[in-house]
Scaffold this active site. Structure first.
Site, PDB file in Angstrom:
ATOM      1  N   ASP A 179      19.749  -0.562 -37.294  1.00 50.26           N
ATOM      2  CA  ASP A 179      19.872  -1.497 -38.411  1.00 50.26           C
ATOM      3  C   ASP A 179      18.591  -1.467 -39.235  1.00 50.26           C
ATOM      4  OD1 ASP A 179      20.831  -3.600 -40.112  1.00 50.26           O
ATOM      5  OD2 ASP A 179      21.978  -4.400 -38.426  1.00 50.26           O
ATOM      6  N   GLY A 223      16.534   2.029 -39.809  1.00 53.25           N
ATOM      7  CA  GLY A 223      16.805   3.032 -40.827  1.00 53.25           C
ATOM      8  C   GLY A 223      17.917   2.598 -41.755  1.00 53.25           C
ATOM      9  N   ASP A 224      18.347   3.529 -42.602  1.00 50.85           N
ATOM     10  CA  ASP A 224      19.343   3.287 -43.636  1.00 50.85           C
ATOM     11  C   ASP A 224      20.533   4.195 -43.376  1.00 50.85           C
ATOM     12  OD1 ASP A 224      20.873   3.112 -45.923  1.00 50.85           O
ATOM     13  OD2 ASP A 224      19.262   3.601 -47.324  1.00 50.85           O
ATOM     14  N   PHE A 225      21.720   3.603 -43.123  1.00 51.78           N
ATOM     15  CA  PHE A 225      22.862   4.447 -42.765  1.00 51.78           C
ATOM     16  C   PHE A 225      23.373   5.308 -43.924  1.00 51.78           C
ATOM     17  CE2 PHE A 225      25.334   0.170 -42.817  1.00 51.78           C
ATOM     18  CZ  PHE A 225      25.470   0.172 -44.205  1.00 51.78           C
ATOM     19  N   HIS A 231      33.962  -2.675 -44.506  1.00 52.35           N
ATOM     20  CA  HIS A 231      34.580  -3.572 -45.488  1.00 52.35           C
ATOM     21  C   HIS A 231      33.569  -4.109 -46.505  1.00 52.35           C
ATOM     22  CE1 HIS A 231      33.988  -7.767 -43.379  1.00 52.35           C
ATOM     23  NE2 HIS A 231      32.888  -7.048 -43.333  1.00 52.35           N
TER      24      HIS A 231
END
Length: 334
Positions: free
Chosen positions: A197, A223-225, A243
């Site tokens: 996350d 991190g950044d997905f 969503h």
């Protein structure tokens, strides 16, 4: 009056009832009444409120069955009202406070403008939800507590109804505080977990996993997905993630997961899956919040999730109903 009129006028009245519940949650009335009845003046003093105005709210709450009269100008907590205490397992207090939080209240109140203009009124004022939560720690904590409370029923369903590989490593993508990962690891003692996350979430996740005695079996990675996710996992969980994003962004996330996973791995998408008919459904209610808050966030049907997975070189293998309106979509590499 016809039944439809009852429904419509009930919806009009619901805003007043929710405002009364929000007042009860914000002032902590249920906690103050937990040990017995109090006079209105005593209750007002304990929660630093104006007694005459509090009396009017208590009158509305009594009509809703969450408090009851207990003598002249005194009130007690009912069994229903106990759910608003902050110290009970299934408390709804944080959920009510989150939905009444300033940004969320603005979003829902400006849904007509969102629909008219084609863009979220919330996003126009505050930016993306997660930027807003990072910049407002109080709202961020409320949101974490809300998500934890909301996830309890289907998290238990996930642990009981899905057959996880015995020695798997599960990567919980955008796993928040780690409540879902902790539940799965407790139910599967030979599994390990990685919670992935943003940086501002990481410390809360480490605290929860340590408090659950899972520090040795888990790792928190930040991190950044949209850039990538931790590689080498056997199971990748995306719970209430897709969503929040439009189709193109959701496919980007899924493609990053597909690149990171082992060849025999699987992706688990935990979401509310919309039915194809016009019957009332929890997912349709939640979709109004998604519409109000996110530019592009949406609830989806089974067919729509299958199409997203296909674009990411994944195939929908199974859908498991978890209860509380949630479903688990299992996907495998093509």
């Amino acid at each position: 009056m016809p039944h439809s009129d009852d429904l419509l006028w009930g919806a009009v009245a619901d805003i007043s009832r929710f405002a009364a519940l929000l007042t009860m949650a914000e002032l902590g009335l249920a906690d103050h009444l937990a040990h017995g009845p109090l006079s209105t003046s005593d209750l007002a003093a304990r929660c630093d409120a104006d007694a005459p105005r509090l009396r009017r709210v208590l009158r509305e709450l009594a009509g809703m069955g969450v408090v009851r009269g207990a003598g002249p100008d005194a009130y007690d907590l009912t069994e229903r009202g106990t759910a608003l205490r902050s110290d009970v397992p299934d408390s709804v207090r944080s959920s009510i406070r989150m939905l009444g939080e300033e940004g969320f209240w603005h979003a829902m109140g400006n849904l007509p403008a969102t629909v008219r203009n084609g863009g979220s009124a919330f996003a126009a004022r505050y930016g993306h939800l997660y930027e807003y939560l990072a910049a407002n720690p109080g709202a961020g904590k409320l949101f974490d507590d809300y998500m934890t409370a909301r996830a309890i029923p289907f998290t238990e369903g996930l642990a009981k109804r899905y057959d996880f590989p015995d020695t798997a490593t599960m990567v919980d993508v955008a796993g928040g505080k780690g409540h879902i990962l902790a539940t799965v690891l407790h139910a599967n003692p030979d599994m390990r977990g990685i919670l992935f996350d943003l940086e501002h979430v990481a410390d809360r996740a480490r605290e929860l996993l340590a408090a659950e005695g899972l520090a040795e079996r888990s790792e928190v990675v930040t991190g950044d997905f949209f850039a990538g996710v931790p590689a080498g996992g056997d199971v990748y969980l995306l719970a209430s993630v897709l969503h929040n994003w439009d189709d193109d962004d959701a496919v980007t996330i899924l493609r990053n997961v597909r690149r990171a996973m082992d060849p025999g791995g699987r992706v688990l998408v935990l979401e509310v899956v919309l039915p194809d008919d016009e019957a009332p459904h929890l997912g349709k209610d939640i979709d109004m919040r998604m519409l109000a808050i996110f530019d592009g966030g949406t609830e989806r049907s089974r067919e729509e999730y299958a199409a997203l997975l296909d674009r990411a070189d994944l195939r929908l293998a199974e859908v498991v109903e978890l209860g509380a309106g949630a479903s688990l979509i299992e996907a495998r590499p093509r």
